[in-house]
Design a protein around this motif. Structure first.
Motif, PDB file in Angstrom:
ATOM      1  N   ARG A  98      12.799  -3.857 -15.905  1.00 45.09           N
ATOM      2  CA  ARG A  98      12.005  -4.804 -17.038  1.00 45.09           C
ATOM      3  C   ARG A  98      10.636  -4.865 -16.344  1.00 45.09           C
ATOM      4  O   ARG A  98       9.524  -5.047 -17.230  1.00 45.09           O
ATOM      5  CB  ARG A  98      12.648  -6.203 -17.114  1.00 45.09           C
ATOM      6  N   THR A  99      10.590  -4.957 -15.205  1.00 43.43           N
ATOM      7  CA  THR A  99       9.074  -5.231 -14.420  1.00 43.43           C
ATOM      8  C   THR A  99       8.598  -4.192 -13.528  1.00 43.43           C
ATOM      9  O   THR A  99       9.502  -3.535 -12.792  1.00 43.43           O
ATOM     10  CB  THR A  99       9.085  -6.540 -13.570  1.00 43.43           C
ATOM     11  N   CYS A 100       7.430  -3.563 -13.704  1.00 41.32           N
ATOM     12  CA  CYS A 100       6.847  -2.502 -12.736  1.00 41.32           C
ATOM     13  C   CYS A 100       5.797  -3.319 -12.080  1.00 41.32           C
ATOM     14  O   CYS A 100       4.689  -3.812 -12.844  1.00 41.32           O
ATOM     15  CB  CYS A 100       6.581  -1.439 -13.256  1.00 41.32           C
ATOM     16  N   ILE A 101       5.603  -3.028 -10.788  1.00 38.54           N
ATOM     17  CA  ILE A 101       4.582  -3.865  -9.922  1.00 38.54           C
ATOM     18  C   ILE A 101       4.224  -2.629  -9.061  1.00 38.54           C
ATOM     19  O   ILE A 101       4.770  -1.788  -8.471  1.00 38.54           O
ATOM     20  CB  ILE A 101       4.928  -4.986  -9.203  1.00 38.54           C
ATOM     21  N   VAL A 102       2.690  -2.423  -8.806  1.00 36.97           N
ATOM     22  CA  VAL A 102       1.987  -1.647  -7.890  1.00 36.97           C
ATOM     23  C   VAL A 102       1.440  -2.515  -6.853  1.00 36.97           C
ATOM     24  O   VAL A 102       0.626  -3.490  -7.185  1.00 36.97           O
ATOM     25  CB  VAL A 102       1.279  -0.578  -8.677  1.00 36.97           C
ATOM     26  N   VAL A 103       1.617  -2.195  -5.394  1.00 39.72           N
ATOM     27  CA  VAL A 103       0.711  -3.125  -4.557  1.00 39.72           C
ATOM     28  C   VAL A 103      -0.356  -2.208  -4.050  1.00 39.72           C
ATOM     29  O   VAL A 103      -0.008  -0.924  -3.549  1.00 39.72           O
ATOM     30  CB  VAL A 103       1.639  -3.372  -3.439  1.00 39.72           C
ATOM     31  N   THR A 104      -1.610  -2.234  -4.433  1.00 35.45           N
ATOM     32  CA  THR A 104      -2.400  -1.257  -3.845  1.00 35.45           C
ATOM     33  C   THR A 104      -3.882  -1.923  -3.996  1.00 35.45           C
ATOM     34  O   THR A 104      -4.122  -3.072  -4.395  1.00 35.45           O
ATOM     35  CB  THR A 104      -2.806  -0.393  -4.958  1.00 35.45           C
TER      36      THR A 104
END
Length: 193
Positions: free
Chosen positions: A43-49
Motif C-alpha cells: 500500500r505504501t512506498c517510501i524512498v529514503v534519499t
C-alpha cells in the motif's frame, strides 16, 4: 497492509562515486529499486534519499520521499528514517537500492512469509543471511532507533525466535554492487522485475 522502503541515501564510499546513478541494464541503479517497490503488492512506498533527483522521480511514482540527514554515519540511520515514516502497515520490506537484480516474486515470497508467520523474514542464500528483510509492525520502533553501520540485522539478531529464514538458491538475484569491479561485471546484464 504492506509497505516497501527503498534505501537510497548511502555514500558509495567503496565505489568512489554515487553508484546509484550508475547505469545497469540501461537505467540508473536506483530506478530498478523504485520499479521493484512499485511492482510489489504494497500500500505504501517510501524512498529514503538525500538526492533531489531520486526524491522527485520517486514522488512522481507515488512514493513518499524521506531524507536521512545522518546517512553519513551508516545504514542504520537510513533504516531508522524509513522506519520512522512507516504508518500502521502490518509489515515492511527494506530494499537496498544497490541490488538491481532482485525480482518482485522473490520479495513477495518474503512478504508472504512475514505475514503468514508473524516473524521477521530473512532471506538465506548458500547458508548466509542477506537482504532484503521484511519486518512486522511490532519491530518498527526498534528499527527507528537504529544508528551507525548496523541496519536491520541488528534487530533480527536480537530476536532469533522471531525470525523465519527463507532459503533461496539464486545468489545472483541478491547480488549488490559496492565496488567498481562488481559494477563492471553487471553493468550490461539483462534483468527483469
Amino acid at each position: 497492509m504492506r509497505a516497501a522502503v527503498v534505501l537510497a541515501a548511502g555514500f558509495s564510499r567503496r565505489m568512489g562515486t554515487d553508484k546509484l546513478l550508475l547505469e545497469v541494464g540501461g537505467a540508473p541503479m536506483y530506478r530498478h529499486a523504485l520499479r521493484l517497490a512499485a511492482a510489489l503488492p504494497v500500500r505504501t512506498c517510501i524512498v529514503v534519499t538525500n538526492h533531489p533527483a531520486i526524491a522527485r522521480e520517486a514522488e512522481a511514482m507515488g512514493f513518499a520521499a524521506v531524507p536521512s540527514p545522518r546517512a553519513g554515519e551508516g545504514m542504520g540511520c537510513s533504516v531508522a528514517a524509513g522506519a520512522a515514516a512507516l504508518g500502521s502497515e502490518d509489515c515492511a520490506v527494506f530494499l537496498n537500492a544497490d541490488q538491481p537484480f532482485l525480482r518482485a516474486e522473490t520479495v513477495k515470497t518474503l512478504l508472504d512469509a512475514c505475514e503468514t508467520q508473524g516473524k521477521i523474514a530473512v532471506p538465506v542464500v548458500e547458508g548466509v543471511p542477506c537482504s532484503p528483510c521484511v519486518f512486522p509492525q511490532r519491530f518498527y520502533g526498534e528499527l527507528a532507533a537504529l544508528s551507525g553501520e548496523m541496519g536491520g540485522k541488528a534487530v533480527w539478531k536480537r530476536h532469533p525466535a522471531g525470525v523465519v529464514r527463507v532459503r533461496f538458491a539464486d545468489a545472483a538475484a541478491f547480488a549488490d554492487v559496492d565496488t567498481r569491479e562488481q559494477y563492471g561485471s553487471v553493468r550490461n546484464k539483462d534483468f527483469m522485475i
